[in-house]
Design an enzyme around this catalytic site. Structure first.
Site, PDB file in Angstrom:
ATOM      1  CD  GLN A 147      -2.956   0.335   2.355  1.00  0.00           C
ATOM      2  OE1 GLN A 147      -3.785  -0.513   2.095  1.00  0.00           O
ATOM      3  NE2 GLN A 147      -2.818   0.830   3.556  1.00  0.00           N
ATOM      4  CB  SER A 201       2.936   6.795   4.552  1.00  0.00           C
ATOM      5  OG  SER A 201       1.854   6.294   5.280  1.00  0.00           O
ATOM      6  CD  GLU A 255     -11.630   0.949  11.731  1.00  0.00           C
ATOM      7  OE1 GLU A 255     -10.777   1.473  12.422  1.00  0.00           O
ATOM      8  OE2 GLU A 255     -12.600   1.538  11.278  1.00  0.00           O
ATOM      9  CD  GLU A 285      -0.752  10.954  19.419  1.00  0.00           C
ATOM     10  OE1 GLU A 285      -0.549  10.218  18.436  1.00  0.00           O
ATOM     11  OE2 GLU A 285      -0.126  10.823  20.496  1.00  0.00           O
TER      12      GLU A 285
HETATM   13  C1  LIG Z   1       4.574  -0.936  11.323  1.00  0.00           C
HETATM   14  C2  LIG Z   1       4.088   0.118  10.349  1.00  0.00           C
HETATM   15  C3  LIG Z   1       3.618  -0.254   9.102  1.00  0.00           C
HETATM   16  C4  LIG Z   1       3.185   0.722   8.190  1.00  0.00           C
HETATM   17  N1  LIG Z   1       2.780   0.302   6.931  1.00  0.00           N
HETATM   18  C5  LIG Z   1       2.414   1.248   6.004  1.00  0.00           C
HETATM   19  C6  LIG Z   1       2.059   0.837   4.666  1.00  0.00           C
HETATM   20  O1  LIG Z   1       2.066  -0.336   4.330  1.00  0.00           O
HETATM   21  N2  LIG Z   1       1.724   1.801   3.767  1.00  0.00           N
HETATM   22  C7  LIG Z   1       1.697   3.130   4.093  1.00  0.00           C
HETATM   23  O2  LIG Z   1       1.356   3.938   3.237  1.00  0.00           O
HETATM   24  N3  LIG Z   1       2.043   3.559   5.355  1.00  0.00           N
HETATM   25  C8  LIG Z   1       2.403   2.630   6.309  1.00  0.00           C
HETATM   26  N4  LIG Z   1       2.761   3.032   7.586  1.00  0.00           N
HETATM   27  C9  LIG Z   1       2.819   4.463   7.873  1.00  0.00           C
HETATM   28  C10 LIG Z   1       1.729   4.943   8.826  1.00  0.00           C
HETATM   29  O3  LIG Z   1       0.481   4.975   8.177  1.00  0.00           O
HETATM   30  C11 LIG Z   1       2.168   6.326   9.279  1.00  0.00           C
HETATM   31  O4  LIG Z   1       3.359   6.189  10.022  1.00  0.00           O
HETATM   32  C12 LIG Z   1       1.106   6.995  10.160  1.00  0.00           C
HETATM   33  O5  LIG Z   1      -0.024   7.313   9.402  1.00  0.00           O
HETATM   34  C13 LIG Z   1       1.658   8.289  10.817  1.00  0.00           C
HETATM   35  O6  LIG Z   1       2.235   9.117   9.863  1.00  0.00           O
HETATM   36  P1  LIG Z   1       3.707   9.720  10.096  1.00  0.00           P
HETATM   37  O7  LIG Z   1       4.615   8.581  10.446  1.00  0.00           O
HETATM   38  O8  LIG Z   1       4.043  10.518   8.890  1.00  0.00           O
HETATM   39  O9  LIG Z   1       3.593  10.627  11.366  1.00  0.00           O
HETATM   40  P2  LIG Z   1       3.022  12.136  11.388  1.00  0.00           P
HETATM   41  O10 LIG Z   1       1.737  12.174  10.647  1.00  0.00           O
HETATM   42  O11 LIG Z   1       4.107  13.061  10.960  1.00  0.00           O
HETATM   43  O12 LIG Z   1       2.722  12.309  12.922  1.00  0.00           O
HETATM   44  C14 LIG Z   1       3.734  12.662  13.865  1.00  0.00           C
HETATM   45  C15 LIG Z   1       3.054  12.869  15.221  1.00  0.00           C
HETATM   46  O13 LIG Z   1       2.124  13.957  15.151  1.00  0.00           O
HETATM   47  C16 LIG Z   1       0.813  13.545  15.551  1.00  0.00           C
HETATM   48  N5  LIG Z   1      -0.197  14.190  14.724  1.00  0.00           N
HETATM   49  C17 LIG Z   1      -0.176  14.375  13.387  1.00  0.00           C
HETATM   50  N6  LIG Z   1      -1.316  14.987  12.970  1.00  0.00           N
HETATM   51  C18 LIG Z   1      -2.086  15.167  14.073  1.00  0.00           C
HETATM   52  C19 LIG Z   1      -3.388  15.720  14.296  1.00  0.00           C
HETATM   53  N7  LIG Z   1      -4.126  16.209  13.287  1.00  0.00           N
HETATM   54  N8  LIG Z   1      -3.871  15.737  15.566  1.00  0.00           N
HETATM   55  C20 LIG Z   1      -3.125  15.263  16.603  1.00  0.00           C
HETATM   56  N9  LIG Z   1      -1.884  14.723  16.455  1.00  0.00           N
HETATM   57  C21 LIG Z   1      -1.374  14.672  15.204  1.00  0.00           C
HETATM   58  C22 LIG Z   1       0.802  12.035  15.296  1.00  0.00           C
HETATM   59  O14 LIG Z   1      -0.167  11.383  16.113  1.00  0.00           O
HETATM   60  C23 LIG Z   1       2.236  11.640  15.661  1.00  0.00           C
HETATM   61  O15 LIG Z   1       2.363  11.474  17.038  1.00  0.00           O
HETATM   62  C24 LIG Z   1       3.201   2.093   8.538  1.00  0.00           C
HETATM   63  C25 LIG Z   1       3.651   2.471   9.804  1.00  0.00           C
HETATM   64  C26 LIG Z   1       4.111   1.502  10.701  1.00  0.00           C
HETATM   65  C27 LIG Z   1       4.602   1.951  12.052  1.00  0.00           C
END
Ligand SMILES: Cc1cc2nc3c(=O)[nH]c(=O)nc-3n(C[C@H](O)[C@H](O)[C@H](O)COP(=O)(O)OP(=O)(O)OC[C@H]3O[C@@H](n4cnc5c(N)ncnc54)[C@H](O)[C@@H]3O)c2cc1C
Length: 396
Positions: A147, A150, A265, A380
């Protein structure tokens, strides 16, 4: 006898029976007893497989593919998927009964998680007839997908996607970078969300595409996690050519496709399977009062989560659809893994740093904890969702 593959004959035969949930569970138990080792206790490998550092990751991949193939051949793949693509066309309650049973057995899982739970249903919902054929190959264990949502600047805020898809005379050219892409290195195909309308903002101007990861210009770079595994990767696109028929859904409707995917979900039974882990942890040394207190908290949380899931299970059996309360279970699961990791750390203390393979599983629980708070939406973001959709509070 026709020349149809053996697998399809088997699926059709089981379908003809149209089993109730109880009958289905009985058939499933007989199948599992014949094809897998019954191991209701001990470390639940399936929950942590992709985090673990593996000596032979290719062998793990092959065993997962073979298991998926075996499931297909015996009519236990795609339990809720339509018969049109080789599924069983049964209810979510049948699927839940299967998940619950399969957790008791030692089988290779993990590789197909995202492919089966999120991507396959999306491809079936929006795909053309040719794209839907991928669903059958997924069920047969022939295709793993990833997928590609991100990006370094678009995680929680998926509408900030900047990977571009520029239209050409007969297709598209893709440039950009994705990150945290689970199972990318095992995948032949990816489901990509890209910005297809130059200058568009937020959720407008996005399109979903099916990408062959063997196309020139695609580079997959696995990322090593602190658990030792490398289940996700960065994926780079450098002038990657896609044919016009790579579009999934309609051009410009990528946001709707992505939201549909996230709506599939995951309905888990982690509370029950954590029972295994908690029973195992009970054998550690809990003399220190702070460790013991933390462990008791975890046991209470695990029982609470298992009871909550039982309630959801019962509602599903009674015919209601899984609602947004599944988000509560996701939040509780993250707390449970981290809570157990913390309790184990207090119990074992410096021993955890010893080069002792018997402690590997506990180290894995401790180090995998943070991922459960991030993957599939951070705590969050999930809390905001619960506030709005479960509690009906105004948008924050
Ligand atoms: C094990 C694992 C597997 C994954 N697999 C995939 C995959 O297959 N495909 C894919 O596309 N992605 C994947 N992901 C990515 C995952 O979807 C993202 O890490 C997640 O959505 C958070 O995005 P970010 O890491 O960019 O953090 P950010 O969005 O930058 O967030 C950083 C911090 O800010 C907080 N924050 C951000 N916005 C808000 C808000 N509006 N209100 C309050 N707090 C906020 C967050 O909660 C977090 O604590 C995976 C992640 C993990 C850990």
């Amino acid at each position: 006898m026709t020349d149809r593959p053996r697998a399809e004959v088997a699926v059709t035969d089981v379908l003809a029976a149209g089993p109730t949930v109880a009958e289905f569970a009985e058939q499933a138990r007989a199948f599992l007893d014949e094809h897998a080792e019954h191991r209701p206790d001990g470390f639940p490998d399936a929950m942590f497989a992709q985090f673990r550092e593996m000596d032979d990751v290719e062998a793990w991949e092959q065993s997962c593919r073979q298991w998926q193939r075996t499931l297909f051949e015996h009519g236990f793949a795609g339990i809720t998927w339509p018969a049109e693509v080789g599924g069983r066309g049964l209810s979510p309650a049948h699927a839940l009964a299967w998940t619950d049973l399969e957790f008791e057995y030692d089988v290779p899982r993990g590789l197909f998680g995202v492919t089966l739970e999120m991507i396959g249903p999306t491809v079936y919902t929006f795909g053309t007839a040719a794209q839907k054929e991928h669903c059958r190959r997924i069920l047969r264990g022939e295709e793993v997908w990833c997928q590609l949502m991100s990006e370094p600047g678009a995680g929680s805020d998926l509408a900030a996607v900047s990977t571009s898809a520029r239209r050409t005379e007969d297709g598209w050219v893709v440039n950009g970078q994705k990150v945290w892409t689970s199972e990318a290195r095992h995948s032949r195909y990816g489901y990509l969300i890209a910005r297809s309308e130059p200058g568009s903002e937020r959720h407008r101007g996005l399109t979903a595409f099916v990408v062959d990861l063997e196309a020139p210009g695609v580079e997959v770079r696995p990322l090593r996690q602190m658990t030792g595994g490398a289940s996700f990767a960065e994926v780079f696109f450098d002038d990657v050519l896609l044919p016009a028929e790579a579009v999934l859904g309609e051009v410009g409707q990528g946001w709707m496709v992505a939201m549909t995917t996230l709506g599939f979900e995951r309905f888990t039974m982690f509370g029950r399977s954590f029972g295994r882990l908690v029973r195992q942890a009970a054998d550690l040394d809990w003399d220190a009062s702070d460790a013991r207190e933390r462990f008791v908290d975890v046991v209470v949380q695990q029982r609470g989560l298992a009871a909550f899931e039982e309630g959801m299970h019962a509602r599903l059996l009674a015919g209601s659809a899984p609602g947004p309360e599944a988000a509560l279970a996701k939040l509780a699961t993250g707390r449970l893994v981290s809570g157990l990791g913390d309790a184990v750390r207090r119990s074992l203390g410096a021993e955890l740093a010893l080069d002792d393979p018997s402690l590997d599983d506990w180290r894995l629980v401790l180090l995998a904890g943070p991922a459960f708070h991030i993957a599939g939406g951070t705590d969050e973001i999930v809390k905001s969702m619960i506030a709005e959709r479960v509690l009906g509070l105004p948008k924050g």
